[in-house]
Write an enzyme that holds these catalytic residues in place. Sequence first.
Site, mmCIF file in Angstrom:
data_model
loop_
_atom_site.group_PDB
_atom_site.id
_atom_site.type_symbol
_atom_site.label_atom_id
_atom_site.label_comp_id
_atom_site.label_asym_id
_atom_site.label_seq_id
_atom_site.Cartn_x
_atom_site.Cartn_y
_atom_site.Cartn_z
ATOM 1 N N ASP A 160 0.836 -1.189 0.000
ATOM 2 C CA ASP A 160 0.000 0.000 0.000
ATOM 3 C C ASP A 160 0.884 1.257 0.000
ATOM 4 O O ASP A 160 0.615 2.231 -0.703
ATOM 5 C CB ASP A 160 -0.920 -0.008 1.230
ATOM 6 C CG ASP A 160 -1.605 -1.358 1.383
ATOM 7 O OD1 ASP A 160 -2.407 -1.708 0.518
ATOM 8 O OD2 ASP A 160 -1.299 -2.078 2.357
ATOM 9 N N HIS A 188 -4.754 -3.382 6.317
ATOM 10 C CA HIS A 188 -4.523 -3.647 4.889
ATOM 11 C C HIS A 188 -5.863 -4.084 4.286
ATOM 12 O O HIS A 188 -6.133 -5.269 4.119
ATOM 13 C CB HIS A 188 -3.464 -4.728 4.690
ATOM 14 C CG HIS A 188 -3.336 -5.139 3.246
ATOM 15 N ND1 HIS A 188 -2.854 -4.293 2.276
ATOM 16 C CD2 HIS A 188 -3.677 -6.276 2.603
ATOM 17 C CE1 HIS A 188 -2.896 -4.902 1.104
ATOM 18 N NE2 HIS A 188 -3.394 -6.108 1.275
HETATM 19 N N1 LIG Z 1 -0.656 -7.991 2.414
HETATM 20 C C1 LIG Z 1 -0.683 -7.742 1.124
HETATM 21 O O1 LIG Z 1 -0.357 -6.621 0.701
HETATM 22 C C2 LIG Z 1 -1.097 -8.768 0.113
HETATM 23 C C3 LIG Z 1 -1.575 -9.994 0.494
HETATM 24 N N2 LIG Z 1 -1.953 -10.930 -0.436
HETATM 25 C C4 LIG Z 1 -2.441 -12.218 0.063
HETATM 26 O O2 LIG Z 1 -1.384 -13.186 -0.008
HETATM 27 C C5 LIG Z 1 -1.915 -14.488 0.018
HETATM 28 C C6 LIG Z 1 -1.283 -15.404 -1.018
HETATM 29 O O3 LIG Z 1 -1.586 -14.953 -2.297
HETATM 30 P P1 LIG Z 1 -1.213 -15.828 -3.599
HETATM 31 O O4 LIG Z 1 0.187 -16.319 -3.519
HETATM 32 O O5 LIG Z 1 -1.632 -15.029 -4.752
HETATM 33 O O6 LIG Z 1 -2.218 -17.061 -3.423
HETATM 34 P P2 LIG Z 1 -2.113 -18.529 -4.081
HETATM 35 O O7 LIG Z 1 -3.444 -19.163 -3.909
HETATM 36 O O8 LIG Z 1 -1.503 -18.459 -5.425
HETATM 37 O O9 LIG Z 1 -1.088 -19.245 -3.123
HETATM 38 C C7 LIG Z 1 -1.397 -19.552 -1.807
HETATM 39 C C8 LIG Z 1 -0.611 -20.794 -1.476
HETATM 40 O O10 LIG Z 1 -0.750 -21.024 -0.091
HETATM 41 C C9 LIG Z 1 -0.810 -22.421 0.097
HETATM 42 N N3 LIG Z 1 -1.371 -22.703 1.410
HETATM 43 C C10 LIG Z 1 -2.681 -22.734 1.791
HETATM 44 N N4 LIG Z 1 -2.771 -23.100 3.071
HETATM 45 C C11 LIG Z 1 -1.525 -23.290 3.524
HETATM 46 C C12 LIG Z 1 -0.976 -23.697 4.763
HETATM 47 N N5 LIG Z 1 -1.755 -23.989 5.809
HETATM 48 N N6 LIG Z 1 0.361 -23.794 4.865
HETATM 49 C C13 LIG Z 1 1.155 -23.536 3.824
HETATM 50 N N7 LIG Z 1 0.698 -23.161 2.609
HETATM 51 C C14 LIG Z 1 -0.613 -23.046 2.464
HETATM 52 C C15 LIG Z 1 -1.666 -22.907 -1.072
HETATM 53 O O11 LIG Z 1 -1.483 -24.294 -1.306
HETATM 54 C C16 LIG Z 1 -1.129 -22.040 -2.191
HETATM 55 O O12 LIG Z 1 -0.047 -22.674 -2.865
HETATM 56 C C17 LIG Z 1 -3.429 -14.297 -0.154
HETATM 57 O O13 LIG Z 1 -4.025 -14.327 1.116
HETATM 58 C C18 LIG Z 1 -3.531 -12.898 -0.723
HETATM 59 O O14 LIG Z 1 -4.784 -12.314 -0.460
HETATM 60 C C19 LIG Z 1 -1.833 -10.689 -1.765
HETATM 61 C C20 LIG Z 1 -1.348 -9.487 -2.203
HETATM 62 C C21 LIG Z 1 -0.972 -8.437 -1.302
HETATM 63 O O1 LIG Z 2 -6.609 -7.468 -2.621
HETATM 64 C C1 LIG Z 2 -6.146 -8.608 -2.455
HETATM 65 O O2 LIG Z 2 -6.786 -9.595 -2.077
HETATM 66 C C2 LIG Z 2 -4.681 -8.766 -2.646
HETATM 67 C C3 LIG Z 2 -4.096 -7.703 -1.842
HETATM 68 O O3 LIG Z 2 -4.115 -7.742 -0.624
HETATM 69 C C4 LIG Z 2 -3.632 -6.499 -2.502
HETATM 70 O O4 LIG Z 2 -3.357 -6.539 -3.713
HETATM 71 O O5 LIG Z 2 -3.538 -5.486 -1.809
#
Ligand SMILES: NC(=O)C1=CN([C@@H]2O[C@H](COP(=O)(O)OP(=O)(O)OC[C@H]3O[C@@H](n4cnc5c(N)ncnc54)[C@H](O)[C@@H]3O)[C@@H](O)[C@H]2O)C=CC1
Ligand SMILES: O=C([O-])CC(=O)C(=O)O
Length: 329
Positions: A160, A188
């Site tokens: 952000d 967030h």
């Molecule tokens: N804080 C931030 O600024 C942001 C946060 N996010 C969040 O990050 C997270 C991951 O996003 P992506 O990689 O795109 O999702 P994704 O679905 O591509 O990958 C998530 C992975 O986590 C694994 N997973 C699920 N449960 C698990 C567990 N108990 N232990 C270990 N691994 C586990 C899944 O098998 C999957 O491979 C989401 O919650 C998304 O909303 C995404 C963008 C920004």
């Molecule tokens: O919006 C979502 O779920 C992924 C995220 O946290 C971001 O891009 O800020």
Amino acid sequence: MTKAPVNVTVTGAAGQIGYALLFRVASGQLLGPDTPVRLRLLEIPQAVKAAEGTAMELDDCAFPLLAGIDITDDANKAFAGTNIGLLVGARPRGPGMERGDLLEANGGIFKPQGEAINAGAAEDVRVLVVGNPANTNALIAQAHAPDVPASRFTAMTRLDHNRAQTQLAQKLGVGVSDIKKLTIWGNHSATQYPDIFHAEVNGKNAAESVNDQQWLADQFIPTVAKRGAAIIEARGASSAASAANAAIDHVYTWVNGTADGDWTSMGIPSDGSYGVPEGIISSFPVTCSGGEYQIVQGLEINDFSRQRIDASVAELVEERDTVRKLDLV
Ligand SMILES: NC(=O)C1=CN([C@@H]2O[C@H](COP(=O)(O)OP(=O)(O)OC[C@H]3O[C@@H](n4cnc5c(N)ncnc54)[C@H](O)[C@@H]3O)[C@@H](O)[C@H]2O)C=CC1
Ligand SMILES: O=C([O-])CC(=O)C(=O)O
């Protein structure tokens, strides 16, 4: 390699962010060019094979700083002796879902991971929670790690922060590095408050340089706060490379410090500063030095900012109350 490797655990290693993150960690961008790393990849059993594929690719990069890779579906093994925990694995938000919808599903992930960190992580462990809802997931993990100082549990609002920096730079026609002292306050989520009232552009006050309250209220704040949803709409998947980049920035800054005359934004356990209830994990302006962060104190908060900080903090309190009812904190 002269230094001992630093153990870096990445959960959700086979996911989108994991794929964008691991190569940068292994190449030295997380901790710097002199620090070898040993990767610990945690995945659910169905995704272990995919994580193994990523590990094969990591091997094929022949990164000089990569001291080894372990892959497991056991949180206790993944966090044993870990120095840096990047908690990425969670269920991502789909179109039309708000991050709060995910609280319950993700609570079940972050409780056992907090317990595993408590049981076996290294004494200096530092944790960044990326998986959404990041602030409250961090709170859940922290609540289950009573032997680890609460301050070691942080949530990612650096994405952000970076988004706000670019939006402001583009509005003013300057480079991103001309902008200093931006702040993301609160959660967030769509209620977050990107604050430019203390930001500086080439040393001048940013809000005065912008001098456009309507742009601030109707464009800048919603664009930054809803950027995640806009990416999902455009890409059909949530932000991955920019999120990985922000995770690298967050940890690098925490470990190596903020530049003189600047600060960053981190989701951290509140100590009550700025009227944010103690204990909730909220984003604040922080400076980092010697591997520790400090909340920037003494900022004057105007009425416009106060209302927005309070609204985002109220959402965090509500999330905390929800997970309390679920017995997760
Ligand atoms: N804080 C931030 O600024 C942001 C946060 N996010 C969040 O990050 C997270 C991951 O996003 P992506 O990689 O795109 O999702 P994704 O679905 O591509 O990958 C998530 C992975 O986590 C694994 N997973 C699920 N449960 C698990 C567990 N108990 N232990 C270990 N691994 C586990 C899944 O098998 C999957 O491979 C989401 O919650 C998304 O909303 C995404 C963008 C920004
Ligand atoms: O919006 C979502 O779920 C992924 C995220 O946290 C971001 O891009 O800020």
